[in-house]
Design a protein around this motif. Structure first.
Motif, PDB file in Angstrom:
ATOM      1  N   ILE A 348      40.984  54.053  39.269  1.00  0.00           N
ATOM      2  CA  ILE A 348      40.036  55.116  40.016  1.00  0.00           C
ATOM      3  C   ILE A 348      39.912  54.086  41.469  1.00  0.00           C
ATOM      4  CG2 ILE A 348      38.902  55.780  38.079  1.00  0.00           C
ATOM      5  CD1 ILE A 348      36.643  53.755  38.474  1.00  0.00           C
ATOM      6  N   ASP A 349      39.288  54.611  42.284  1.00  0.00           N
ATOM      7  CA  ASP A 349      38.626  54.027  43.674  1.00  0.00           C
ATOM      8  C   ASP A 349      37.086  53.827  43.461  1.00  0.00           C
ATOM      9  OD1 ASP A 349      40.915  54.035  44.931  1.00  0.00           O
ATOM     10  OD2 ASP A 349      40.683  56.314  45.414  1.00  0.00           O
ATOM     11  N   GLY A 350      36.651  52.802  43.985  1.00  0.00           N
ATOM     12  CA  GLY A 350      35.085  52.498  43.990  1.00  0.00           C
ATOM     13  C   GLY A 350      34.773  51.370  42.869  1.00  0.00           C
ATOM     14  N   LEU A 351      33.761  51.349  42.304  1.00  0.00           N
ATOM     15  CA  LEU A 351      33.086  50.486  41.064  1.00  0.00           C
ATOM     16  C   LEU A 351      33.740  50.668  39.977  1.00  0.00           C
ATOM     17  CD1 LEU A 351      31.241  47.996  40.924  1.00  0.00           C
ATOM     18  CD2 LEU A 351      29.451  49.622  40.438  1.00  0.00           C
ATOM     19  N   GLY A 352      34.208  49.737  39.415  1.00  0.00           N
ATOM     20  CA  GLY A 352      34.854  49.834  37.969  1.00  0.00           C
ATOM     21  C   GLY A 352      35.380  48.485  37.469  1.00  0.00           C
ATOM     22  N   GLU A 353      35.997  48.730  36.397  1.00  0.00           N
ATOM     23  CA  GLU A 353      36.608  47.357  35.769  1.00  0.00           C
ATOM     24  C   GLU A 353      37.826  46.848  36.626  1.00  0.00           C
ATOM     25  OE1 GLU A 353      37.476  45.228  31.489  1.00  0.00           O
ATOM     26  OE2 GLU A 353      37.334  47.391  31.578  1.00  0.00           O
ATOM     27  N   VAL A 354      37.933  45.279  36.859  1.00  0.00           N
ATOM     28  CA  VAL A 354      39.235  45.200  37.681  1.00  0.00           C
ATOM     29  C   VAL A 354      40.154  44.735  36.507  1.00  0.00           C
ATOM     30  CG1 VAL A 354      40.077  43.011  38.814  1.00  0.00           C
ATOM     31  CG2 VAL A 354      37.611  43.637  39.060  1.00  0.00           C
ATOM     32  N   VAL A 355      41.332  45.350  36.958  1.00  0.00           N
ATOM     33  CA  VAL A 355      42.710  45.193  36.085  1.00  0.00           C
ATOM     34  C   VAL A 355      43.608  44.778  36.837  1.00  0.00           C
ATOM     35  CG1 VAL A 355      41.879  46.940  34.581  1.00  0.00           C
ATOM     36  CG2 VAL A 355      43.472  47.650  36.704  1.00  0.00           C
ATOM     37  N   ILE A 356      44.726  44.066  36.141  1.00  0.00           N
ATOM     38  CA  ILE A 356      45.975  43.367  36.840  1.00  0.00           C
ATOM     39  C   ILE A 356      47.205  43.752  36.219  1.00  0.00           C
ATOM     40  CG2 ILE A 356      44.413  41.389  37.809  1.00  0.00           C
ATOM     41  CD1 ILE A 356      45.653  39.760  35.532  1.00  0.00           C
ATOM     42  N   SER A 357      48.276  43.813  36.877  1.00  0.00           N
ATOM     43  CA  SER A 357      49.582  43.898  36.392  1.00  0.00           C
ATOM     44  C   SER A 357      50.612  42.777  37.263  1.00  0.00           C
ATOM     45  CB  SER A 357      50.137  45.417  36.450  1.00  0.00           C
ATOM     46  OG  SER A 357      51.407  45.358  35.970  1.00  0.00           O
ATOM     47  N   GLY A 358      51.307  42.294  36.404  1.00  0.00           N
ATOM     48  CA  GLY A 358      52.173  41.217  37.224  1.00  0.00           C
ATOM     49  C   GLY A 358      53.070  40.289  36.555  1.00  0.00           C
ATOM     50  N   PRO A 359      53.826  39.495  36.895  1.00  0.00           N
ATOM     51  CA  PRO A 359      54.809  38.575  36.396  1.00  0.00           C
ATOM     52  C   PRO A 359      53.701  37.491  35.704  1.00  0.00           C
ATOM     53  CG  PRO A 359      55.043  38.241  38.545  1.00  0.00           C
ATOM     54  CD  PRO A 359      54.293  39.560  38.563  1.00  0.00           C
ATOM     55  N   ASN A 360      52.702  36.892  36.092  1.00  0.00           N
ATOM     56  CA  ASN A 360      52.020  35.990  35.645  1.00  0.00           C
ATOM     57  C   ASN A 360      51.016  36.548  34.585  1.00  0.00           C
ATOM     58  OD1 ASN A 360      50.815  37.800  37.845  1.00  0.00           O
ATOM     59  ND2 ASN A 360      48.771  36.212  37.515  1.00  0.00           N
ATOM     60  N   VAL A 361      51.037  37.644  34.116  1.00  0.00           N
ATOM     61  CA  VAL A 361      50.010  38.152  33.070  1.00  0.00           C
ATOM     62  C   VAL A 361      50.557  37.689  31.584  1.00  0.00           C
ATOM     63  CG1 VAL A 361      48.812  40.047  32.270  1.00  0.00           C
ATOM     64  CG2 VAL A 361      49.210  39.958  34.680  1.00  0.00           C
ATOM     65  N   THR A 362      49.876  37.246  30.668  1.00  0.00           N
ATOM     66  CA  THR A 362      50.353  37.128  29.351  1.00  0.00           C
ATOM     67  C   THR A 362      50.979  38.318  28.683  1.00  0.00           C
ATOM     68  OG1 THR A 362      49.597  36.196  27.138  1.00  0.00           O
ATOM     69  CG2 THR A 362      48.201  37.453  28.589  1.00  0.00           C
ATOM     70  N   PRO A 363      51.937  38.124  27.921  1.00  0.00           N
ATOM     71  CA  PRO A 363      52.343  39.379  27.354  1.00  0.00           C
ATOM     72  C   PRO A 363      51.401  40.003  26.179  1.00  0.00           C
ATOM     73  CG  PRO A 363      53.445  37.356  26.452  1.00  0.00           C
ATOM     74  CD  PRO A 363      52.823  37.031  27.644  1.00  0.00           C
ATOM     75  N   GLY A 364      50.376  39.261  25.865  1.00  0.00           N
ATOM     76  CA  GLY A 364      49.369  39.671  25.096  1.00  0.00           C
ATOM     77  C   GLY A 364      48.738  38.795  24.043  1.00  0.00           C
ATOM     78  N   TYR A 365      47.715  38.864  23.629  1.00  0.00           N
ATOM     79  CA  TYR A 365      46.906  37.705  22.478  1.00  0.00           C
ATOM     80  C   TYR A 365      47.912  37.901  21.248  1.00  0.00           C
ATOM     81  CZ  TYR A 365      42.747  38.590  25.598  1.00  0.00           C
ATOM     82  OH  TYR A 365      42.062  38.682  26.646  1.00  0.00           O
ATOM     83  N   GLU A 366      47.724  36.857  20.798  1.00  0.00           N
ATOM     84  CA  GLU A 366      48.768  36.460  19.706  1.00  0.00           C
ATOM     85  C   GLU A 366      48.127  36.882  18.406  1.00  0.00           C
ATOM     86  OE1 GLU A 366      51.333  32.704  18.986  1.00  0.00           O
ATOM     87  OE2 GLU A 366      49.350  32.249  17.783  1.00  0.00           O
ATOM     88  N   ALA A 367      48.781  37.734  17.712  1.00  0.00           N
ATOM     89  CA  ALA A 367      48.261  38.073  16.124  1.00  0.00           C
ATOM     90  C   ALA A 367      46.962  38.898  16.331  1.00  0.00           C
ATOM     91  CB  ALA A 367      48.384  36.909  15.131  1.00  0.00           C
ATOM     92  N   ASN A 368      46.755  39.610  17.213  1.00  0.00           N
ATOM     93  CA  ASN A 368      45.300  40.384  17.569  1.00  0.00           C
ATOM     94  C   ASN A 368      45.664  41.724  18.134  1.00  0.00           C
ATOM     95  OD1 ASN A 368      42.548  40.899  18.022  1.00  0.00           O
ATOM     96  ND2 ASN A 368      42.213  38.857  18.527  1.00  0.00           N
TER      97      ASN A 368
END
Length: 511
Positions: A348-368
């Motif tokens: 969305i535009d405006g106020l909300g939750e900051v989200v990111i996407s890119g090569p530095n981002v973890t593939p995901g939490y382990e076993a969760n």
């Protein structure tokens, strides 16, 4: 960019200075490459190889920095806070699935007790004061069973595992790949225009992503040098400036505030050792502190925004001639940064939750699986990570964080950003440091409270501080309690922590 940590320093000049420390000769890039080779051979001799997890429990300093870089070439690193108690070591070592632990020669504290109880291989790290900064040897005190995988680390291998802070729940395990760390190191180096002529002064704990990536890995990516202090000490900081001659340093806001408190009496040292810039990250930097730093040091202050799951950096204020905006964490600096609906999986535009996407981002939490389902979503053909922070972009593309979603105070349905209240309180002439937090209330759910440290030699009371706020804030945002403290409790990395502060200060009973 697809790369491993070793690629960061593989091609720099052999005689280029890499790692320094108080009263130690410099370690060159050639020496760092040799150290990595020796360390991997020592790991293999101890039965540890690619994919095996090695806990590193060392005091802050050059050996902690180089151990992280060197051990990651042949295994998975898991730096731990050496100040943990026995139960904490047992939890972290077990939860991380560590196969081996690196401890200083002569150490016989709780980390060793925990490691022996869990049957880990123990490697002793030794060095001599005459050795170059960061040079060490590894000696196997006990060996892991079986034959290790002797392959070298690859970009998609895990290089580093860390726990989230776990303030309100069980900590989550964050695996960071070599390519995550390499990408983030290059992002930091690029945003700060680091070159081989730069020298960073590291005071950040090296069991934390800020110090590991922003200070150490980013410097190595640029062929620059990093001078490793034995931790943060505001009394020694100005002497370190003159000894190390850094062009920059990075720290959390509480460290900057402690430095500012002693800056007037060290004006000569500041003049003799000028900085190209100062960097701040890992917590919101009050605008008043940013402006005071810039004035005191005659250097731009670059506030950045990072977190563990992003291998540190997400946004950064730019260097001159572009503006450094007080109260803003700057422009996207590596990954894509957007705003998402706080409940729905849409951008969305405006106020909300900051989200990111890119090569530095973890593939995901382990076993969760539950945490991954809540934290990642697909939109516009990309995978986005929810930071848990609320924010908005201004017309020039600078991001302002309005608060952690879980820290937003809900007073009878009225939502209050603690950062907004912090900003007003910091304008009070007697206030040096503040943290606004939620105080449980039987009818409203939560009430606004603030912990305040006054400037040396200045006076104020709760009533006058509340009156100051009342003239500048809507009534529902004015703190109902203002606690005047000599020091506000901090976390292990020097950050002020809002969640749980009411309990720490004895205002509510433990749950």
């Amino acid at each position: 960019m697809t790369a491993s940590l070793s690629d960061l320093f593989a091609f720099h000049r052999n005689d280029g200075l890499a790692v320094g420390a108080p009263d130690r000769p410099w370690l060159t890039y050639g020496g760092l490459r040799d150290l990595a080779s020796h360390s991997v051979a020592a790991l293999h001799a101890a039965g540890v190889g690619r994919g095996d997890r090695v806990a590193i429990v060392l005091p802050n300093g050059p050996e902690m920095a180089t151990a992280f870089v060197a051990i990651a070439q042949g295994a998975v690193t898991a730096p731990l806070n050496p100040g943990y108690r026995l139960e904490e070591f047992e939890f972290h070592l077990s939860d991380l699935g560590a196969r081996a632990i690196v401890l200083p020669e002569g150490y016989d504290g709780p980390a060793l007790t925990a490691a022996l109880r869990l049957g880990l291989a123990v490697l002793r790290l030794g060095h001599d004061a005459a050795d170059p900064a960061g040079w060490f040897s590894l000696r196997a005190e006990s060996v892991a069973p079986g034959e290790p995988d002797r392959d070298t680390a690859r970009p998609r291998d895990v290089a580093l595992i860390l726990h989230t802070s776990g303030t309100t729940s069980r900590p989550k395990i964050v695996p960071l790949l070599h390519r995550n760390l390499a990408a983030s190191a290059h992002h930091v180096a690029t945003s700060l225009a680091l070159t081989a002529h730069d020298r960073g002064l590291n005071m950040m704990p090296l069991f934390h992503i800020h110090g590991l990536v922003a200070s150490v890995a980013a410097s190595l990516a640029a062929g620059a040098s990093v001078w490793c202090a034995p931790g943060f000490d505001a009394l020694k900081f100005f002497g370190w400036l003159e000894t190390a001659r850094p062009t920059w340093y990075t720290a959390v806001p509480t460290m900057h505030q402690a430095i500012l408190a002693r800056a007037a009496r060290n004006a000569d040292a500041i003049e003799r050792a000028p900085l190209r810039f100062i960097r701040s990250s890992s917590a919101s930097l009050p605008a008043q502190v940013m402006e005071a730093l810039a004035t005191t040091f005659g250097a731009p202050v670059i506030e950045a925004y990072g977190m563990t799951e992003a291998a540190h950096q997400m946004t950064s204020n730019p260097l001159p001639p572009r503006a450094q905006k007080p109260g803003s964490v700057g422009l996207p600096a590596g990954p894509q940064v957007r705003i998402a609906d706080e409940a729905g999986n849409r951008l969305i535009d405006g106020l909300g939750e900051v989200v990111i996407s890119g090569p530095n981002v973890t593939p995901g939490y382990e076993a969760n699986e539950a945490a991954n389902a809540a934290s990642f979503f697909e939109a516009e053909g990309q995978r986005w990570f929810r930071t848990g922070d609320q924010g908005r972009f201004d017309p020039e593309g600078y991001l302002t964080i309005t608060g952690r979603l879980k820290e937003i105070i809900n007073r009878g349905g009225e939502k209050i950003s603690p950062l907004e209240v912090d900003g007003v309180l910091m304008d009070h002439p007697a206030v040096q440091q503040v943290v606004t937090f939620a105080l449980p209330h039987p009818r409203l759910g939560e009430e606004v409270a603030a912990a305040v440290v006054l400037r040396e030699g200045m006076a104020a009371d709760e009533a006058s501080i509340r009156a100051f706020c009342a003239a500048r804030l809507a009534d529902f945002k004015v703190p109902r309690r203002v606690l005047l403290l000599e020091e506000i409790p901090k976390g292990a990395t020097g950050k002020l922590q809002r969640i749980g502060l009411a309990e720490k200060l004895g205002l509510v009973s433990p749950a």
